[in-house]
Write an enzyme that holds these catalytic residues in place. Structure first.
Site, PDB file in Angstrom:
ATOM      1  N   SER A 139       0.865  -1.190   0.000  1.00 16.79           N
ATOM      2  CA  SER A 139       0.000   0.000   0.000  1.00 16.79           C
ATOM      3  C   SER A 139       0.898   1.236   0.000  1.00 16.79           C
ATOM      4  O   SER A 139       0.975   1.975   0.978  1.00 16.79           O
ATOM      5  CB  SER A 139      -0.939  -0.002   1.212  1.00 16.79           C
ATOM      6  OG  SER A 139      -0.225   0.140   2.416  1.00 16.79           O
ATOM      7  N   HIS A 168      -3.304  -5.854   2.552  1.00 17.39           N
ATOM      8  CA  HIS A 168      -2.416  -6.879   3.123  1.00 17.39           C
ATOM      9  C   HIS A 168      -3.131  -8.209   3.334  1.00 17.39           C
ATOM     10  O   HIS A 168      -2.559  -9.151   3.874  1.00 17.39           O
ATOM     11  CB  HIS A 168      -1.844  -6.401   4.462  1.00 17.39           C
ATOM     12  CG  HIS A 168      -0.934  -5.222   4.315  1.00 17.39           C
ATOM     13  ND1 HIS A 168      -0.404  -4.548   5.390  1.00 17.39           N
ATOM     14  CD2 HIS A 168      -0.447  -4.589   3.211  1.00 17.39           C
ATOM     15  CE1 HIS A 168       0.361  -3.556   4.966  1.00 17.39           C
ATOM     16  NE2 HIS A 168       0.342  -3.550   3.652  1.00 17.39           N
ATOM     17  N   GLU A 172      -4.545  -2.445   9.279  1.00 21.47           N
ATOM     18  CA  GLU A 172      -3.770  -3.029  10.390  1.00 21.47           C
ATOM     19  C   GLU A 172      -4.470  -2.828  11.729  1.00 21.47           C
ATOM     20  O   GLU A 172      -4.887  -1.716  12.052  1.00 21.47           O
ATOM     21  CB  GLU A 172      -2.378  -2.372  10.461  1.00 21.47           C
ATOM     22  CG  GLU A 172      -1.583  -2.576   9.195  1.00 21.47           C
ATOM     23  CD  GLU A 172      -0.254  -1.816   9.185  1.00 21.47           C
ATOM     24  OE1 GLU A 172       0.220  -1.419  10.260  1.00 21.47           O
ATOM     25  OE2 GLU A 172       0.272  -1.621   8.082  1.00 21.47           O
ATOM     26  N   GLU A 232       1.715  -9.194   6.852  1.00 26.13           N
ATOM     27  CA  GLU A 232       2.601  -8.820   7.958  1.00 26.13           C
ATOM     28  C   GLU A 232       2.523  -9.802   9.120  1.00 26.13           C
ATOM     29  O   GLU A 232       2.896  -9.487  10.247  1.00 26.13           O
ATOM     30  CB  GLU A 232       2.291  -7.386   8.409  1.00 26.13           C
ATOM     31  CG  GLU A 232       2.545  -6.390   7.281  1.00 26.13           C
ATOM     32  CD  GLU A 232       2.432  -4.939   7.691  1.00 26.13           C
ATOM     33  OE1 GLU A 232       1.949  -4.655   8.800  1.00 26.13           O
ATOM     34  OE2 GLU A 232       2.844  -4.081   6.886  1.00 26.13           O
ATOM     35  N   ASP A 259      -3.897   1.048  11.687  1.00 26.33           N
ATOM     36  CA  ASP A 259      -3.462   1.779  10.496  1.00 26.33           C
ATOM     37  C   ASP A 259      -4.567   1.579   9.467  1.00 26.33           C
ATOM     38  O   ASP A 259      -4.723   0.476   8.933  1.00 26.33           O
ATOM     39  CB  ASP A 259      -2.121   1.239   9.971  1.00 26.33           C
ATOM     40  CG  ASP A 259      -1.700   1.940   8.676  1.00 26.33           C
ATOM     41  OD1 ASP A 259      -2.388   2.909   8.266  1.00 26.33           O
ATOM     42  OD2 ASP A 259      -0.687   1.521   8.081  1.00 26.33           O
ATOM     43  N   GLU A 284      -3.237   5.538  12.388  1.00 25.13           N
ATOM     44  CA  GLU A 284      -2.358   5.934  11.277  1.00 25.13           C
ATOM     45  C   GLU A 284      -3.181   6.088   9.997  1.00 25.13           C
ATOM     46  O   GLU A 284      -4.120   5.310   9.765  1.00 25.13           O
ATOM     47  CB  GLU A 284      -1.312   4.823  11.114  1.00 25.13           C
ATOM     48  CG  GLU A 284      -0.283   5.080  10.018  1.00 25.13           C
ATOM     49  CD  GLU A 284       0.673   3.898   9.896  1.00 25.13           C
ATOM     50  OE1 GLU A 284       0.984   3.251  10.921  1.00 25.13           O
ATOM     51  OE2 GLU A 284       1.096   3.608   8.762  1.00 25.13           O
ATOM     52  N   ASP A 315       1.581   8.464   7.399  1.00 25.42           N
ATOM     53  CA  ASP A 315       2.437   7.539   6.631  1.00 25.42           C
ATOM     54  C   ASP A 315       2.358   7.911   5.150  1.00 25.42           C
ATOM     55  O   ASP A 315       3.208   8.665   4.652  1.00 25.42           O
ATOM     56  CB  ASP A 315       1.985   6.098   6.895  1.00 25.42           C
ATOM     57  CG  ASP A 315       2.663   5.083   5.988  1.00 25.42           C
ATOM     58  OD1 ASP A 315       3.682   5.433   5.362  1.00 25.42           O
ATOM     59  OD2 ASP A 315       2.193   3.931   5.893  1.00 25.42           O
ATOM     60  N   LYS A 357       9.791   5.409   7.125  1.00 23.03           N
ATOM     61  CA  LYS A 357      10.199   4.249   6.322  1.00 23.03           C
ATOM     62  C   LYS A 357      11.334   4.709   5.417  1.00 23.03           C
ATOM     63  O   LYS A 357      11.134   5.589   4.557  1.00 23.03           O
ATOM     64  CB  LYS A 357       9.036   3.771   5.451  1.00 23.03           C
ATOM     65  CG  LYS A 357       7.842   3.183   6.220  1.00 23.03           C
ATOM     66  CD  LYS A 357       6.642   3.078   5.284  1.00 23.03           C
ATOM     67  CE  LYS A 357       5.528   2.198   5.828  1.00 23.03           C
ATOM     68  NZ  LYS A 357       4.272   2.361   5.048  1.00 23.03           N
ATOM     69  N   HIS A 389       8.593  -1.052   9.395  1.00 20.14           N
ATOM     70  CA  HIS A 389       8.873  -2.034   8.332  1.00 20.14           C
ATOM     71  C   HIS A 389       7.953  -1.766   7.139  1.00 20.14           C
ATOM     72  O   HIS A 389       7.153  -0.835   7.167  1.00 20.14           O
ATOM     73  CB  HIS A 389       8.618  -3.445   8.884  1.00 20.14           C
ATOM     74  CG  HIS A 389       7.160  -3.718   9.162  1.00 20.14           C
ATOM     75  ND1 HIS A 389       6.603  -4.970   9.146  1.00 20.14           N
ATOM     76  CD2 HIS A 389       6.124  -2.868   9.449  1.00 20.14           C
ATOM     77  CE1 HIS A 389       5.313  -4.896   9.414  1.00 20.14           C
ATOM     78  NE2 HIS A 389       5.002  -3.643   9.605  1.00 20.14           N
ATOM     79  N   LYS A 449       7.169  -0.348  14.459  1.00 23.27           N
ATOM     80  CA  LYS A 449       6.097  -1.179  13.917  1.00 23.27           C
ATOM     81  C   LYS A 449       6.755  -2.228  13.034  1.00 23.27           C
ATOM     82  O   LYS A 449       7.390  -1.902  12.042  1.00 23.27           O
ATOM     83  CB  LYS A 449       5.201  -0.251  13.080  1.00 23.27           C
ATOM     84  CG  LYS A 449       3.835  -0.769  12.775  1.00 23.27           C
ATOM     85  CD  LYS A 449       2.974   0.283  12.100  1.00 23.27           C
ATOM     86  CE  LYS A 449       3.134   0.281  10.593  1.00 23.27           C
ATOM     87  NZ  LYS A 449       1.982   0.797   9.844  1.00 23.27           N
TER      88      LYS A 449
HETATM   89  C1  PEP Z   1       1.968   0.660   6.227  1.00 28.37           C
HETATM   90  O1  PEP Z   1       1.074   1.103   5.499  1.00 28.37           O
HETATM   91  O2  PEP Z   1       2.259   1.230   7.285  1.00 28.37           O
HETATM   92  C2  PEP Z   1       2.734  -0.531   5.817  1.00 28.37           C
HETATM   93  C3  PEP Z   1       3.710  -1.016   6.565  1.00 28.37           C
HETATM   94  O3  PEP Z   1       2.328  -1.116   4.666  1.00 28.37           O
HETATM   95  P1  PEP Z   1       3.068  -1.006   3.254  1.00 28.37           P
HETATM   96  O4  PEP Z   1       4.474  -1.438   3.446  1.00 28.37           O
HETATM   97  O5  PEP Z   1       2.264  -1.929   2.377  1.00 28.37           O
HETATM   98  O6  PEP Z   1       2.980   0.437   2.837  1.00 28.37           O
HETATM   99 MG    MG Z   2       0.691   2.789   6.991  1.00 31.98          MG
END
Ligand code: PEP
Ligand code: MG
Length: 393
Positions: free
Chosen positions: A17, A126, A135, A178, A213, A254, A281, A306, A334, A357
């Site tokens: 995503s 996911h 999430e 995940e 999330d 999130e 995010d 990230k 992650h 996370k």
């Molecule tokens: C997220 O959205 O926080 C996540 C970890 O998913 P992705 O890596 O698919 O963006």
């Molecule tokens: Mg996210």
């Protein structure tokens, strides 16, 4: 990466995503690996990048990362690929740590072990279960050490498995991207009820909180959010979040709205002030200019960090320090498509953000990070555990 005294190796993860404003992950296209091959990115590492940075000093992370950005020359790493630059940048950091004979976290700074945010029930992109929210996270905050927090997380995860099996049958205990379960819950509340029940059945009612999330861009289309069979506008979704925060011990949300909805984030943040952390995010994609906008609009209380969203360690550290200076929190994260690389565990400890996370306590690419944190705790001692101090409400 090799130097006379040091060695560093790193890999770059991938997201399902992804935010539209993320740096570009370079894939080959064509038939090989369904178009997902990375031969071009690898070639960039072994030719262009190697030529440019060979001979530079690995203790100069910022100079090397600047050289990568200049060599790329685009605003989104689309020439070299952010997968190529992320892996190189992190390998430089690992190599610098190896030269000094210490762990990566100790060359980055603070030495605070983050509280784990464990994604135990997967939906959205996911999983294939029709649950909109991506999430459902258990957040063991109120413990004296990381190892106790992780133990509680693992016990709750296995209790949840038993409850899902009882309610939906054992075939429903398969896992999402995940490592969280992906049962066919009809409503958001069904998922939260299961999680709340598993926390109390495992005996951790007071000590463990809940996060979500939403990754709301993935269920937003033509001005509406499709959740639990209903089409909601931003106001309707805001009301839903407020009602969820009243009914469940939720302390973190999130991406509650789509990735351009800076104002809607801000409204929710104000309404849930001092109760729920609002995390950006896809909204901010670890990008300083988008973070500045989020700060000026008051959209979020914490940043999801990230490294591969921006493509170098230095730019990620700049994003974190911008937030920390502005009084915001940081959650190091992650990706849904992870590798066994453990650098994010060290980065979370090094910047002392207090939150990480890394998915469920399951599957090697997730447990690799938690195991690394256990190892760091054995080095720094249980008192270095951040507990609830990273949470910014
Ligand atoms: C997220 O959205 O926080 C996540 C970890 O998913 P992705 O890596 O698919 O963006
Ligand atoms: Mg996210």
């Amino acid at each position: 990466m090799r130097t006379e005294k040091g060695f560093g190796r790193a890999s770059s993860p991938s997201g399902a995503s992804t935010g539209v404003h993320e740096a570009l992950e370079l894939r080959d296209g064509g038939a090989r690996y369904g178009g997902k091959g990375v031969l071009f990115a690898v070639k960039n590492v072994n030719s262009l990048i190697s030529k440019r940075i060979s001979g530079m000093d690995v203790s100069g992370q910022a100079e090397i990362d600047r050289a990568l950005c200049e060599l790329d020359g685009t605003s989104n790493k689309s020439r070299l690929g952010a997968n190529a630059t992320t892996a190189v940048s992190l390998a430089v950091a690992q190599c610098a740590a190896s030269e000094r004979g210490c762990g990566l976290h100790s060359i980055l700074g603070k030495g605070k072990i983050p509280a784990p945010m464990l994604n135990v029930l997967n939906g959205g992109k996911h999983a294939g279960n029709g649950v909109a929210i991506q999430e459902f996270i258990i957040y063991p905050l109120n413990f004296n050490s990381f190892s106790e927090a992780l133990c509680a997380g693992s016990e709750i995860y296995h209790t949840l498995r038993a409850l899902i099996s009882k309610k939906y049958g054992s075939a429903a205990t398969g896992l999402g991207d995940e490592g969280g379960f992906a049962p066919p819950c009809k409503k958001t509340e069904d998922a939260l009820d299961l999680i709340e029940a598993s926390i109390s059945e495992a005996g951790y009612q007071k000590k463990v909180k809940i996060g979500i999330d939403a990754a709301a861009s993935s269920f937003f289309s033509s001005g509406k959010y499709t959740v639990d069979g209903k089409k909601l506008d931003a106001k309707g979704l805001t009301d839903k979040y407020i009602s969820l925060a009243k009914s469940y011990p939720i302390v973190s949300m999130e991406d509650p709205f789509h990735e351009e909805a800076f104002e809607d984030f801000a409204i929710l943040r104000k309404k849930l002030a001092r109760r729920v952390q609002i995390v950006g995010d896809d909204l901010t994609v670890t990008n300083v200019s988008r973070i500045k906008k989020a700060i000026s609009v008051n959209s979020m209380s914490s940043l999801l960090l990230k490294v591969n969203q921006i493509g170098t360690l230095t730019e990620s550290l700049q994003a974190a320090s911008l937030c920390q200076r502005a009084g915001l929190g940081v959650v190091v994260s992650h990706r849904s498509g992870e590798t066994e690389d453990t650098a994010i565990a060290d980065i979370a400890v090094g910047i002392g953000c207090g939150q990480i996370k890394s998915g469920a306590p399951c599957r090697g690419e997730r447990t690799a990070k938690y195991n690394r944190l256990l190892l760091i705790e054995s080095e720094l001692g249980p008192r270095s555990f951040a507990g609830a101090s990273g949470l910014v409400l």
